[in-house]
Design a protein around this motif. Structure first.
Motif, short mmCIF file in Angstrom:
data_model
loop_
_atom_site.label_atom_id
_atom_site.label_comp_id
_atom_site.label_asym_id
_atom_site.label_seq_id
_atom_site.Cartn_x
_atom_site.Cartn_y
_atom_site.Cartn_z
N PHE A 98 46.04 39.98 122.68
CA PHE A 98 46.06 41.26 123.39
C PHE A 98 45.07 42.23 122.74
CE2 PHE A 98 50.85 40.46 124.05
CZ PHE A 98 50.58 39.60 125.12
N ASN A 152 65.52 45.67 128.40
CA ASN A 152 65.42 46.75 127.40
C ASN A 152 65.44 48.11 128.08
OD1 ASN A 152 65.31 45.07 125.20
ND2 ASN A 152 63.08 44.96 125.18
N ARG A 165 48.79 35.65 120.03
CA ARG A 165 48.49 36.72 120.98
C ARG A 165 47.09 37.27 120.76
NH1 ARG A 165 54.36 39.44 121.90
NH2 ARG A 165 54.75 38.06 123.65
N THR A 189 62.62 45.54 114.07
CA THR A 189 63.47 45.78 115.24
C THR A 189 64.94 45.99 114.89
OG1 THR A 189 63.67 43.40 115.54
CG2 THR A 189 62.00 44.51 116.86
N ILE A 245 65.58 38.95 121.60
CA ILE A 245 66.41 40.03 122.16
C ILE A 245 65.88 41.38 121.74
CG2 ILE A 245 68.52 38.65 122.36
CD1 ILE A 245 69.45 39.81 119.70
N GLY A 246 66.30 42.40 122.44
CA GLY A 246 65.92 43.77 122.11
C GLY A 246 66.89 44.37 121.09
N THR A 247 66.53 45.54 120.59
CA THR A 247 67.34 46.13 119.52
C THR A 247 68.77 46.47 119.97
OG1 THR A 247 65.35 46.93 118.47
CG2 THR A 247 67.39 47.97 117.80
N SER A 248 68.95 46.86 121.22
CA SER A 248 70.33 47.12 121.69
C SER A 248 71.16 45.85 121.57
CB SER A 248 70.39 47.54 123.15
OG SER A 248 69.43 48.47 123.45
N GLU A 306 54.79 32.97 126.03
CA GLU A 306 53.50 33.51 126.48
C GLU A 306 53.24 33.21 127.95
OE1 GLU A 306 52.37 35.61 124.61
OE2 GLU A 306 53.11 35.05 122.63
N ASP A 360 63.04 39.49 118.29
CA ASP A 360 61.63 39.10 118.25
C ASP A 360 61.44 38.01 119.28
OD1 ASP A 360 59.24 39.12 115.93
OD2 ASP A 360 59.27 37.43 117.29
N TRP A 361 60.41 38.19 120.12
CA TRP A 361 60.32 37.28 121.24
C TRP A 361 59.97 35.84 120.84
CZ3 TRP A 361 57.82 38.57 126.63
CH2 TRP A 361 58.75 38.20 127.61
N GLY A 374 54.49 40.72 127.22
CA GLY A 374 54.16 40.80 125.80
C GLY A 374 55.39 40.70 124.95
N SER A 375 55.49 41.49 123.91
CA SER A 375 56.55 41.28 122.93
C SER A 375 57.88 41.85 123.40
CB SER A 375 56.16 41.90 121.60
OG SER A 375 56.53 43.25 121.59
N SER A 376 58.92 41.48 122.67
CA SER A 376 60.27 41.91 123.07
C SER A 376 60.58 43.29 122.57
CB SER A 376 61.29 40.94 122.50
OG SER A 376 61.25 40.99 121.09
N ARG A 377 59.61 43.93 121.95
CA ARG A 377 59.93 45.18 121.27
C ARG A 377 60.54 46.20 122.24
NH1 ARG A 377 53.64 46.23 120.53
NH2 ARG A 377 53.96 44.40 119.23
N GLU A 378 61.71 46.66 121.83
CA GLU A 378 62.41 47.64 122.63
C GLU A 378 61.75 49.01 122.50
OE1 GLU A 378 66.51 47.18 122.12
OE2 GLU A 378 67.04 48.94 123.31
N HIS A 379 60.89 49.12 121.48
CA HIS A 379 60.14 50.37 121.28
C HIS A 379 59.40 50.76 122.56
CE1 HIS A 379 60.72 48.18 117.57
NE2 HIS A 379 60.57 49.29 116.88
#
Ligand code: SF4
Lengths: 195, 464
Positions: free
Chosen positions: B431, A109, B429, B36, B144-147, B225, B128-129, A79-84
Motif C-alpha cells: 500500500f 469495526n 502489503r 490494538t 479481530i478489531g479492538t472491540s 489480501e 491483527d488481520w 487493508g488491515s483490521s485496525r479499528e483505528h
C-alpha cells in the motif's frame, strides 16, 4: 454508545475506489493508547502535504462540503483490521459511511463504534456523487428502523441490509460485551464439555 | 450432507446463537500486541472487569519494537509507551508476556505456530488481520478489531457471523524456483483483492499438500489480501511432524489423544463449498507486484498490463498506483534498479525463508548500493540463524542480521524506506506509504529478494 435511529445530513463525497485502512489512518498514527484524537488524522496523507499544510484539493479541506455522512467509492476500508480506521471516522464526526462495497472487517469495526455502513447499488452511489457535485447542500436521509436510504435531491430511495442483532444494538445504544457476559453460564458449560 | 473442515471446527465452538444474528464463538487462544490492545485493556478497566480466562491469552510486543539495540531502552517515546503499556497491562491482568529480548519474543504470527501455542482444531484470534497465519495447521484463526479483543478478554468468546466457505485447489507441481509466496501472490492476482471477501478459504490440492509447514504458514498468512476472513489447510503428517515436540504442544498421552482427534480434521468427501476455484501449479512463476495493492502482481518475466486491458471502473486507481510507483503500463520490470531489500515479517520471516535466502547468496556479494534489512521473525529464528551458520554466511556476503520484529513491514519503528525509493520486500502489503511515507514496495518471495540484493535490480532468480 449513542443511539442511532434516523439521520439527515449533507454529505462528504470521496469518489475513490479501494480506499484502504492505510489511507484512512496511516500506520504511524497507531501509536496512541487511547481512542481519542484519531479524527484529526483521518485521511492524513491526502488531507495534508508533507509540510503539514492542508491540501486544498482534498474534499475534507473544501469548505463547501461537510456533514456526518461520508460517501466513498467501491471497496471501502480494505487493508488491515485496525479499528483505528473506524475510530478515525467516528472521531471526525461521521455516523454513516455509504459505499457500494465494504471490506468485511471494516464493516464490523464501524458497527462496533456506532458508525453505520450503508451498502448501496453502484447506480445509487453514482446518483449521490452526481447530485452532490451539482449542489453541495443536497442531503441524504438514512432511516435505520426502515433500513432505507434516500437521496433527497433526486428522490431516489434504496433499501439496505443490516443484521437484526446489530440493528437492535444501534437502535438501543447497547453493546456486545453486555450481551456476551449475560451468557457466562453457557461459556462455563461449553468449557466443561470440551476440556 | 458432509461438513467442511471449517464447519467442523466452527460448529464445535458455538456457545450460543443470537436469533437472526451472529454466533457466540468460544476462543481457545488469544494473542495480544501493543498496537490494538491498549484501548481494550482500558475498556476492561472502565467496566471493572477481569479476564475470564487469563491463561489463554499471550501478549507479545512486535509492531513497534526497534530491530537494533533491543537491550537498550526504546528511543521513540511513543513506541516505548505502547510497549510499556502492554507490559503493565499484562502484569495487571495476569497474562503471559514475552517482552523485548525474551527468548520467545518476535512477530506473534511467527512465534505462535513455532512454539506450539497454535494448534489444529483451535479457534484463535488476535487484533491483527494476518492472524489467518494460524489457520495453516488446520485451525480457525480470525483477525479481530479492538472491540472484539475486549470481548475475548471479558468473555473468552466473540460474536461472529459465519463466513461462507471457499475451496481453492492448486493442482500439479510447482516449478523449480517457485515457492509458497509466489503461489499466494499468484492466487491473489487471479482472485483480486476483494475476490474472497466474506469467505473463509480452505486450500487444497497436490501443490498445497506438497508445501512445508512454513510454506503453508506463508500461504495462509496472505489469504486476507484477497479479502478472505482467513485461509486454512487440513492437517496431515507434515503438520503433525512440525508440531510434535514444540514447547507448548501436548506431550505423551495427551499428544496421542490430540493426534487422534486432529487426524479426523478434513472436509468430508460430500461437503459443499459456496465457491470452488482451481489453479494449476505449473502456471505459477516467481511473482512480483507492480502496484499498490497485493493483487497487482505478475510473473517476474511478464509486463505490467496496458491501461486498455483494465476494467474501465478500475483505470483511475490503476493509473494512480503506477504513478505512485513510477512505472508505466506495458513496462517490464526486469533490470529495474532497486534501493532496499527487506527479508522478514510474518509472511517470510521464518527459518526456511532465511535458509532459502542464505543458500542463494552464499559465496556472492551484496550489491554495495543496496540497503538490505534482514529481520528474523522471532528471537528463536535469530538464534537458529546463528546456530546453523547462516549469520556467518550472510555477514561474509556483506549482509547484517537485525533483531526480530515487524520492522519495515509497516514501518512503525525506525525501519522506514525513504520516499521515492524502491524496496523489494518479502512482506505482505505494498500500500501507499506502508513501508514509510512515499516508499515504493515491490512484494516478492525470498529468492527474488535475494537476487535483487545481489544485483541491485529486479532479477529472475532462476537465471541469475
Ligand atoms: S509482520 Fe507486518 S503484517 Fe505481520 S503482524 Fe507485523 S506488521 Fe502485521
Amino acid at each position: 454508545m449513542e443511539k442511532f435511529i434516523t439521520l439527515s445530513s449533507t454529505v462528504v463525497p470521496l469518489p475513490i475506489e479501494n480506499v484502504d485502512t492505510d489511507q484512512i489512518i496511516p500506520a504511524r498514527f497507531l501509536k496512541a493508547t487511547s481512542k481519542e484524537g484519531f479524527g484529526d488524522n483521518l485521511f492524513r496523507d491526502w488531507r495534508y502535504d508533507n509540510k503539514n499544510n492542508p491540501n486544498p484539493d482534498f474534499v475534507l479541506n473544501n469548505p463547501l462540503y461537510s456533514g456526518s455522512i461520508l460517501v466513498a467509492g467501491k471497496n471501502f476500508g480494505s487493508g488491515s483490521s485496525r479499528e483505528h480506521a473506524a475510530w478515525a471516522i467516528a472521531g471526525y464526526g461521521f455516523r454513516v459511511v455509504v459505499s457500494s462495497f465494504f471490506a468485511d472487517i471494516f464493516k464490523n469495526n464501524a458497527l462496533n463504534n456506532g458508525v453505520l455502513p450503508v451498502v448501496v447499488s453502484e447506480g445509487f452511489l453514482q446518483d449521490i456523487f452526481e447530485t452532490v457535485t451539482a449542489d453541495a447542500q443536497n442531503t441524504l436521509t438514512v432511516d435505520l428502523e426502515k433500513q432505507v436510504i434516500r437521496n433527497n435531491a433526486s428522490g431516489r430511495e434504496e433499501k439496505f441490509g443490516i443484521n437484526s442483532y446489530k440493528k437492535n444494538c444501534l437502535l438501543q445504544g447497547y453493546d456486545d460485551i453486555d450481551f456476551l457476559l449475560s451468557n457466562k453460564d453457557k461459556i462455563q458449560a461449553w468449557e466443561n464439555e470440551n476440556n | 450432507m458432509g461438513k467442511t473442515l471449517f464447519d467442523k471446527i466452527w460448529d464445535r465452538h458455538v456457545i450460543a446463537a443470537v436469533p437472526d444474528g451472529p454466533t457466540q464463538l468460544y476462543i481457545d487462544r488469544h494473542y495480544c500486541h501493543e498496537v490494538t490492545s491498549p484501548q481494550a485493556f482500558q475498556g476492561m478497566r472502565n467496566r471493572k472487569l477481569s479476564f475470564l480466562r487469563p491463561e489463554k491469552t499471550y501478549a507479545i510486543p512486535d509492531h513497534n519494537i526497534p530491530t537494533v539495540d533491543q537491550d537498550k531502552a526504546i528511543q521513540d517515546p511513543v513506541s516505548r509507551k505502547q510497549v510499556d503499556t502492554l507490559q503493565d497491562n499484562a502484569r495487571e491482568f495476569g497474562i503471559s508476556y514475552f517482552g523485548l529480548g525474551h527468548p520467545k519474543n518476535g512477530v506473534i504470527h511467527v512465534v505462535g505456530p513455532a512454539t506450539g501455542l497454535t494448534l489444529p482444531r483451535m479457534t484463535i484470534v488476535c487484533g491483527d488481520w494476518h492472524s489467518s497465519t494460524h489457520s495453516a495447521p488446520g485451525a480457525v484463526a480470525l483477525g479481530i478489531g479492538t472491540s472484539e479483543v475486549e470481548m475475548v478478554m471479558a468473555a473468552q468468546s466473540i460474536l461472529q457471523t459465519k463466513p461462507q466457505k471457499m475451496r481453492i485447489k492448486v493442482e500439479g507441481k510447482l516449478k523449480p524456483g517457485v515457492g509458497a509466496k509466489d503461489m499466494a501472490l499468484y492466487i491473489i492476482a487471479q482472485m483480486t483483492t476483494g475476490g474472497a471477501t466474506g469467505f473463509f478459504v480452505e486450500y487444497a490440492g497436490e501443490a498445497v499438500q506438497a508445501l512445508t509447514m512454513e510454506g503453508r504458514l506463508t500461504l495462509c498468512n496472505l489469504s486476507i489480501e484477497m479479502g478472505a476472513r482467513g485461509g486454512m489447510i487440513a492437517p496431515d503428517q507434515t503438520t503433525f511432524d512440525y508440531i510434535k515436540g514444540r514447547e507448548f504442544a501436548p506431550k505423551g498421552a495427551a499428544w496421542e489423544q490430540a493426534l487422534a482427534g486432529w487426524k479426523t480434521l478434513r472436509s468430508d468427501e460430500d461437503a459443499v463449498f459456496d465457491q470452488e476455484v482451481q489453479f494449476k501449479a505449473e502456471d505459477i512463476e516467481p511473482m512480483i507486484t507492480y502496484g499498490t495493492n497485493p493483487g497487482m502482481g505478475m510473473g517476474i518475466t511478464e509486463s505490467i498490463p496496458q491501461l486498455e486491458s483494465i476494467d474501465p471502473a478500475g483505470r483511475t486507481s490503476f493509473s494512480k498506483a503506477l504513478d505512485y510507483m513510477g512505472f508505466k503500463p506495458g513496462e517490464s520490470l526486469l533490470g529495474k534498479k532497486i534501493d532496499y531489500v527487506f527479508l522478514g515479517s510474518c509472511t517470510n520471516g521464518r527459518i526456511e525463508d532465511f535458509r532459502a535466502f542464505t543458500q542463494f547468496i552464499k559465496g556472492r556479494q551484496k550489491a554495495p548500493e543496496v540497503v538490505a534489512w534482514l529481520v528474523p521473525g522471532s528471537k528463536a529464528v535469530e538464534q537458529q540463524c546463528r546456530e546453523e551458520g547462516l549469520t556467518e554466511i550472510l555477514e561474509k556476503a556483506g549482509f547484517v542480521l537485525r533483531q526480530p520484529g515487524c520492522s519495515a513491514c509497516l514501518a512503525m519503528n525506525e525501519d522506514k524506506i525513504p520516499a521515492g525509493k524502491y524496496a523489494v520486500s518479502t512482506s505482505n502489503r505494498n500500500f501507499e506509504g506502508r513501508q514509510g511515507p512515499g516508499a515504493r514496495t515491490i512484494l516478492a518471495g525470498p529468492l527474488v529478494a535475494a537476487a535483487a540484493a545481489l544485483s541491485g535490480r529486479i532479477t529472475d532468480p532462476r537465471t541469475f
